[in-house]
Design a protein around this motif. Structure first.
Motif, PDB file in Angstrom:
ATOM      1  N   LYS A   6      -5.051   5.518  -1.508  1.00  0.00           N
ATOM      2  CA  LYS A   6      -4.778   6.720  -2.100  1.00  0.00           C
ATOM      3  C   LYS A   6      -5.156   6.711  -3.807  1.00  0.00           C
ATOM      4  CE  LYS A   6      -3.138  10.932  -2.579  1.00  0.00           C
ATOM      5  NZ  LYS A   6      -3.728  12.103  -2.210  1.00  0.00           N
ATOM      6  N   ASP A  56      -8.426  10.671  -0.234  1.00  0.00           N
ATOM      7  CA  ASP A  56      -7.557  11.766   0.501  1.00  0.00           C
ATOM      8  C   ASP A  56      -7.537  11.679   1.974  1.00  0.00           C
ATOM      9  OD1 ASP A  56      -8.033  13.612  -2.394  1.00  0.00           O
ATOM     10  OD2 ASP A  56      -6.220  12.529  -1.953  1.00  0.00           O
ATOM     11  N   GLN A  57      -8.892  11.443   2.423  1.00  0.00           N
ATOM     12  CA  GLN A  57      -9.095  11.433   4.147  1.00  0.00           C
ATOM     13  C   GLN A  57      -9.671  10.211   4.244  1.00  0.00           C
ATOM     14  OE1 GLN A  57     -11.004  13.844   1.663  1.00  0.00           O
ATOM     15  NE2 GLN A  57     -10.259  15.767   2.473  1.00  0.00           N
ATOM     16  N   ARG A 102       1.606  10.634   7.250  1.00  0.00           N
ATOM     17  CA  ARG A 102       1.506  10.907   5.893  1.00  0.00           C
ATOM     18  C   ARG A 102       1.132  12.525   5.512  1.00  0.00           C
ATOM     19  NH1 ARG A 102       0.835   5.843   2.455  1.00  0.00           N
ATOM     20  NH2 ARG A 102       0.131   7.186   0.832  1.00  0.00           N
ATOM     21  N   ASP A 127       0.267  13.219   2.477  1.00  0.00           N
ATOM     22  CA  ASP A 127      -0.946  13.084   1.255  1.00  0.00           C
ATOM     23  C   ASP A 127      -2.153  12.775   1.776  1.00  0.00           C
ATOM     24  OD1 ASP A 127       0.105  10.624   1.786  1.00  0.00           O
ATOM     25  OD2 ASP A 127       0.284  10.136  -0.595  1.00  0.00           O
ATOM     26  N   MET A 128      -2.289  12.500   2.958  1.00  0.00           N
ATOM     27  CA  MET A 128      -3.690  11.799   3.453  1.00  0.00           C
ATOM     28  C   MET A 128      -3.940  12.391   4.862  1.00  0.00           C
ATOM     29  SD  MET A 128      -4.201   7.930   3.417  1.00  0.00           S
ATOM     30  CE  MET A 128      -4.428   7.674   1.750  1.00  0.00           C
ATOM     31  N   LYS A 129      -5.181  12.634   5.062  1.00  0.00           N
ATOM     32  CA  LYS A 129      -5.610  13.062   6.448  1.00  0.00           C
ATOM     33  C   LYS A 129      -6.592  12.158   7.105  1.00  0.00           C
ATOM     34  CE  LYS A 129      -7.603  17.262   8.413  1.00  0.00           C
ATOM     35  NZ  LYS A 129      -8.150  18.706   8.102  1.00  0.00           N
ATOM     36  N   LYS A 149     -17.053  11.072  -4.604  1.00  0.00           N
ATOM     37  CA  LYS A 149     -15.768  11.152  -4.997  1.00  0.00           C
ATOM     38  C   LYS A 149     -15.477   9.524  -5.675  1.00  0.00           C
ATOM     39  CE  LYS A 149     -11.309  12.725  -3.859  1.00  0.00           C
ATOM     40  NZ  LYS A 149     -10.207  13.812  -2.957  1.00  0.00           N
TER      41      LYS A 149
END
Length: 552
Positions: free
Chosen positions: A15, A20-21, A40, A42-44, A65
């Motif tokens: 992270k 994020d994914q 989580r 904050d994460m997918k 990214k």
């Protein structure tokens, strides 16, 4: 309170690097780890149709990214992904693959478990990845935290991919939650003094009368585009990029003169390199597909080369302390006092007058150039799309993704989805042939499930055009099945309000479809561009002749 574990720490470090994914495919050796992702906020977790698509998609995500992670299972999963990960090695893309593996006890006891060859050898897949020059890490109970830190710090510093094996018995191994506070320090890099190297480069350039700079993909990976632009403007040095590195520097700034492809470049672009007495290569690899089949018009005796691994001046290696990112950033403030005249970049005619004539490759890529805006990322499949788009000048803010070195067809579709997933604020525009798309078409389902809204151009010209022009224009091995692309979205679960589909066969129809695409930002837009079987971009035809000659 839920216990903090090795898995949680690994995800916290990921992270921190910006992912994020997490992509991938579930398997029984990674399922417990996937629980830590889905729990989580904050994460997918984003599940792919297969592991090869996951590796391609992660590559596109990382190019957009700066970093990506995907997860596979031991043996069958990781071998399915290895082609895509190899592409990340070849083209210097920071992708982390996490492989869920059998427990240390199972491996130590040599048990004949599934996803193996039944020969008690649990190292062969690790060895296969090590043979690809990947950073390979097998986590152990005693050293997992330091191994994670070392691997991810390596990726942050080098922008290279890595491979990390997570045995299932370590997934829930407790870790000190206070370690999370120390994660930023993991990425504190030692300052390297590059002044001696910079002085050597400065001395070599000061003796030049007609220098030119050619930049490659590593300029993008290390975010050095702005430094290159500042250096060029300060010293009036013309800048070109390679197809492998397309868009690494702003192609709209005054000193950018074009994309170089050896002798098959535009003549006005070629002239800058042909007349140069010194060529400054920055983060570049001179591969066959981006040099017109090795037809670059300069020799090592003219070249100052700076890349992520080393530096050389006119064929002589620089032995002083060296760091590519530090040196590249320092170029921004380097004033050579050369008193060179202002760069007169060639002005290419970009006017378009669409008619009702049949759509051709030449018009198609000119139209795509007119479709470029600052909020778009263009992804070009290797073949007609890459060679057609790489010769077009990008407008301010437009990004470009291609894979001309590894050149794995089928890469571009999942890479485009990865790019769109990584940055929803930019619209991804994919240009791909139908032959390439058919290799990885399964992740249309993922695209609709995740609500992705790219613009997808499918060139339908009955087969593998890039292979036809190299060899076998009429041969059946270059044919592909004829799909009904208008039915594909529904077959992969799309609702009618999630997409639009248009088939175009003329210049005017293409321009109208592009205008409609810009007015439809809330849906995936699919445009089937019907073109002639033997039609191909001029640079691809020239390159194909050289590829064919090399194979004899």
């Amino acid at each position: 309170m839920t216990q903090y574990t090795i898995s949680d720490y690994l995800l916290d470090v990921i992270k921190t690097l910006g992912a994020d994914q997490i992509l991938g495919v579930p398997g029984d050796y990674n399922l417990q780890f996937l629980d830590h992702i889905t729990q989580r906020s904050d994460m997918k977790w984003v599940g792919n149709a297969n592991e090869l698509n996951a590796s391609y998609m992660a590559d596109g995500y990382a190019r957009e990214k700066g970093f990506a992670t995907f997860v596979t299972t031991f043996g069958v999963g990781e071998l399915s992904a290895i082609n895509g990960l190899a592409g990340s090695v070849a083209e210097h893309v920071p992708v982390l693959e996490i492989v869920g593996a059998p427990t240390a006890a199972v491996q130590n006891d040599g048990k004949l478990v599934h996803h193996t060859f039944g020969d008690q050898n649990f190292t062969r897949f690790i060895e296969a990845h090590a043979a690809l020059d990947l950073k390979v890490t097998v986590l152990t109970a005693d050293n997992a935290i330091s191994q994670i830190n070392e691997t991810l710090a390596y990726m942050a510093a080098t922008k290279e991919p890595a491979y990390l094996v997570l045995p299932t018995d370590l997934v829930d191994l407790p870790a000190n939650p206070l370690l999370k506070e120390q994660i930023p320090a993991v990425f504190n890099q030692t300052t390297i003094d590059v002044s001696a190297t910079l002085q050597a480069v400065q001395a070599a350039l000061t003796a030049s009368k007609k220098p030119v700079m050619i930049v490659g993909h590593e300029v993008d990976r290390f975010n050095l585009g702005s430094a290159i632009k500042d250096f060029s403007l300060k010293n009036n040095i013309p800048v070109l990029d390679l197809g492998l590195g397309k868009g690494a520097v702003d192609e709209s700034f005054s000193n950018f003169v074009g994309t170089y492809n050896g002798t098959i470049s535009e003549s006005a672009v070629n002239a800058f390199v042909d007349q140069a007495d010194t060529v400054l290569l920055v983060g570049a690899k001179l591969t066959d597909s981006v040099t017109g089949g090795f037809t670059q018009q300069f020799t090592p005796s003219q070249v100052i080369n700076l890349d992520s691994q080393n530096a050389s001046i006119f064929g002589q290696a620089i032995t002083t302390e060296y760091d590519f990112q530090t040196l590249g950033a320092a170029l921004a403030d380097l004033d050579l006092n050369l008193a060179l005249p202002a760069v007169q970049a060639p002005q290419l005619d970009a006017s378009l007058a669409p008619s009702d004539q049949a759509l051709t490759q030449e018009f198609y890529y000119q139209a795509l150039q007119s479709f470029m805006t600052a909020d778009k990322t263009f992804v070009a499949e290797q073949g007609t799309s890459f060679f057609g788009l790489a010769s077009q000048k990008l407008t301010t803010g437009t990004k470009f993704i291609g894979q001309p070195l590894w050149g794995s067809i089928g890469y571009a579709f999942p890479a485009a989805l990865g790019s769109q997933l990584a940055n929803p604020a930019r619209r991804t525009v994919l240009s791909t042939g139908e032959g390439s798309l058919q290799l990885t078409i399964q992740d249309f389902g993922l695209a609709f499930k995740e609500g992705l809204k790219p613009v997808i151009f499918i060139i339908d010209n009955t087969g593998y055009t890039v292979e036809r022009v190299i060899h076998g224009m009429e041969e059946p091995y270059n044919d592909v099945p004829q799909y009904r692309y208008d039915l594909i979205p529904a077959a992969f679960g799309a609702d009618e309000d999630q997409y639009t589909f248009t088939a175009v066969s003329t210049e005017a129809e293409l321009m109208a479809a592009m205008a409609q695409a810009d007015q439809t930002p809330d849906k995936m837009v699919i445009i089937q561009a019907n073109m002639g079987m033997k039609d191909a971009p001029a640079q691809l035809l020239e390159t194909a002749l050289r590829f064919e000659a090399q194979n004899h």
